[in-house]
Enzyme design. Structure first.
Site, short mmCIF file in Angstrom:
data_model
loop_
_atom_site.label_atom_id
_atom_site.label_comp_id
_atom_site.label_asym_id
_atom_site.label_seq_id
_atom_site.Cartn_x
_atom_site.Cartn_y
_atom_site.Cartn_z
N GLU A 1 7.05 11.97 5.55
CA GLU A 1 8.07 12.70 4.82
C GLU A 1 9.46 12.18 5.18
O GLU A 1 9.64 11.52 6.20
CB GLU A 1 7.96 14.19 5.19
CG GLU A 1 6.60 14.81 4.89
CD GLU A 1 6.37 15.08 3.40
OE1 GLU A 1 7.14 14.58 2.56
OE2 GLU A 1 5.40 15.79 3.09
N HIS B 1 8.19 9.82 -0.08
CA HIS B 1 7.22 9.65 1.01
C HIS B 1 6.19 8.58 0.66
O HIS B 1 5.87 8.35 -0.51
CB HIS B 1 6.57 10.97 1.44
CG HIS B 1 5.58 11.57 0.48
ND1 HIS B 1 5.57 12.91 0.17
CD2 HIS B 1 4.57 11.04 -0.22
CE1 HIS B 1 4.58 13.15 -0.67
NE2 HIS B 1 3.96 12.03 -0.94
N ASN C 1 9.73 12.67 -3.30
CA ASN C 1 10.79 12.66 -2.29
C ASN C 1 10.82 11.33 -1.52
O ASN C 1 11.50 11.21 -0.51
CB ASN C 1 10.61 13.84 -1.31
CG ASN C 1 9.29 13.77 -0.54
OD1 ASN C 1 8.54 12.79 -0.67
ND2 ASN C 1 9.02 14.78 0.26
N ASP D 1 -4.42 8.64 4.77
CA ASP D 1 -4.21 9.98 5.32
C ASP D 1 -5.37 10.93 5.01
O ASP D 1 -6.24 10.64 4.19
CB ASP D 1 -2.89 10.57 4.79
CG ASP D 1 -2.63 10.25 3.32
OD1 ASP D 1 -3.60 9.97 2.59
OD2 ASP D 1 -1.47 10.28 2.90
C1 F6R Z 1 -1.96 9.72 -0.88
C2 F6R Z 1 -0.64 9.53 -0.32
C3 F6R Z 1 0.62 9.99 -0.99
C4 F6R Z 1 0.63 9.81 -2.49
C5 F6R Z 1 1.91 10.41 -3.09
C6 F6R Z 1 1.93 10.33 -4.60
O1 F6R Z 1 -2.94 9.18 -0.02
O2 F6R Z 1 -0.58 9.01 0.72
O3 F6R Z 1 1.72 9.34 -0.42
O4 F6R Z 1 0.56 8.45 -2.81
O5 F6R Z 1 2.01 11.75 -2.72
O6 F6R Z 1 0.95 11.17 -5.11
P1 F6R Z 1 0.56 11.17 -6.66
O7 F6R Z 1 -0.08 9.84 -6.91
O8 F6R Z 1 -0.42 12.29 -6.81
O9 F6R Z 1 1.82 11.34 -7.42
#
Ligand code: F6R
Length: 248
Positions: free
Chosen positions: A143, A138, A136, A67
């Site tokens: 989401e 994702h 959450n 992303d």
């Molecule tokens: C990042 C991504 C997100 C993260 C998720 C966890 O490219 O796609 O899905 O993997 O938000 O983020 P952290 O590792 O910061 O807890």
């Protein structure tokens, strides 16, 4: 699903790096699907250290990121492009022309999402997809409520995700409101998935993702259906899973 329990973040990072290194050594033309955020930073540090000490080569690897924020240029320190260049691509000497992220500055974001899907297809798909998980549930920026059939698309970030990511910005209001992300169906096409999870704040969602109902409200729950998922999680992240197992 194969679950590897480790003690802490450092061990999780080391184990994840080991799997990636073995994959690249085994097949130098591997297509790696990559994630950003806090969780993979330690993994990237270990990959870079191994590259420097043992010379594992990434010259033939292609990388596809999950992303990118809308409105962030690669030169912007908060863009995922900047993050990847800094933490992995440059120090591991991965040729820039073989690294792909969505273009968050594209004039037509829908077209950009479609173009990104084609890029991925032209590479023959992802061999090994590294994933983190949001509190959450994702994955990527998919989401809760995102269709399991979704391909690469533009998303509105939820208040909880913007809040969670605010630590990388000077204030929450600076966190972009949109991103381009691989869809759930796109992620599920990866031949292998490596999910890394650390910390007590992920314990409840990890339990739901592994043992809860497969439900679009918990995007990561779809991973239960993938034939080759490895989860490396530390003791804190597995604390709810282990508590419930003991209670039975
Ligand atoms: C990042 C991504 C997100 C993260 C998720 C966890 O490219 O796609 O899905 O993997 O938000 O983020 P952290 O590792 O910061 O807890």
């Amino acid at each position: 699903m194969k679950i590897i329990e480790v003690q802490n973040y450092d061990q999780m990072s080391q184990q994840a790096a080991k799997i990636i290194i073995e994959t690249v050594q085994d097949r130098p033309q591997t297509v790696l699907g990559l994630a950003t955020g806090g969780t993979p930073l330690g993994t990237y540090t270990y990959l870079v250290r191994d590259h420097q000490l043992n010379g594992t080569s990434y010259k033939q690897v292609h990388t596809v990121n999950l992303d990118e924020y809308v409105g962030k240029a690669p030169s912007d320190e908060q863009s995922y492009s900047y993050y990847m260049n800094k933490h992995l691509f440059e120090p591991a000497n991965i040729p820039k022309t073989q690294t792909y992220l969505p273009n968050g500055l594209a004039a037509n974001l829908e077209e950009e999402a479609e173009r990104y899907t084609h890029t991925l297809q032209s590479l023959g798909g992802v061999d090994l997809q590294l994933l983190g998980i949001g509190k959450n549930g994702h994955i990527g920026f998919n989401e809760p409520g995102t269709s399991f059939d979704s391909e690469t698309h533009v998303v509105q970030l939820t208040p909880s995700t913007r809040q969670a990511n605010a630590k990388y910005f000077s204030s929450e209001s600076e966190v972009p409101t949109q991103a381009i992300t691989l869809g759930i169906a796109t992620i599920m096409k990866a031949k292998r998935i490596l999910l890394i999870v650390s910390g007590i704040e992920k314990a409840e969602i990890l339990y739901q993702c592994l043992y809860g109902q497969i439900d679009e409200q918990i995007p990561a729950s779809i991973l239960q259906k993938h034939p080759h998922v490895t989860i490396i999680a530390d003791q804190e992240a597995l604390s709810v899973v282990n508590q419930k197992a003991e209670a039975h």
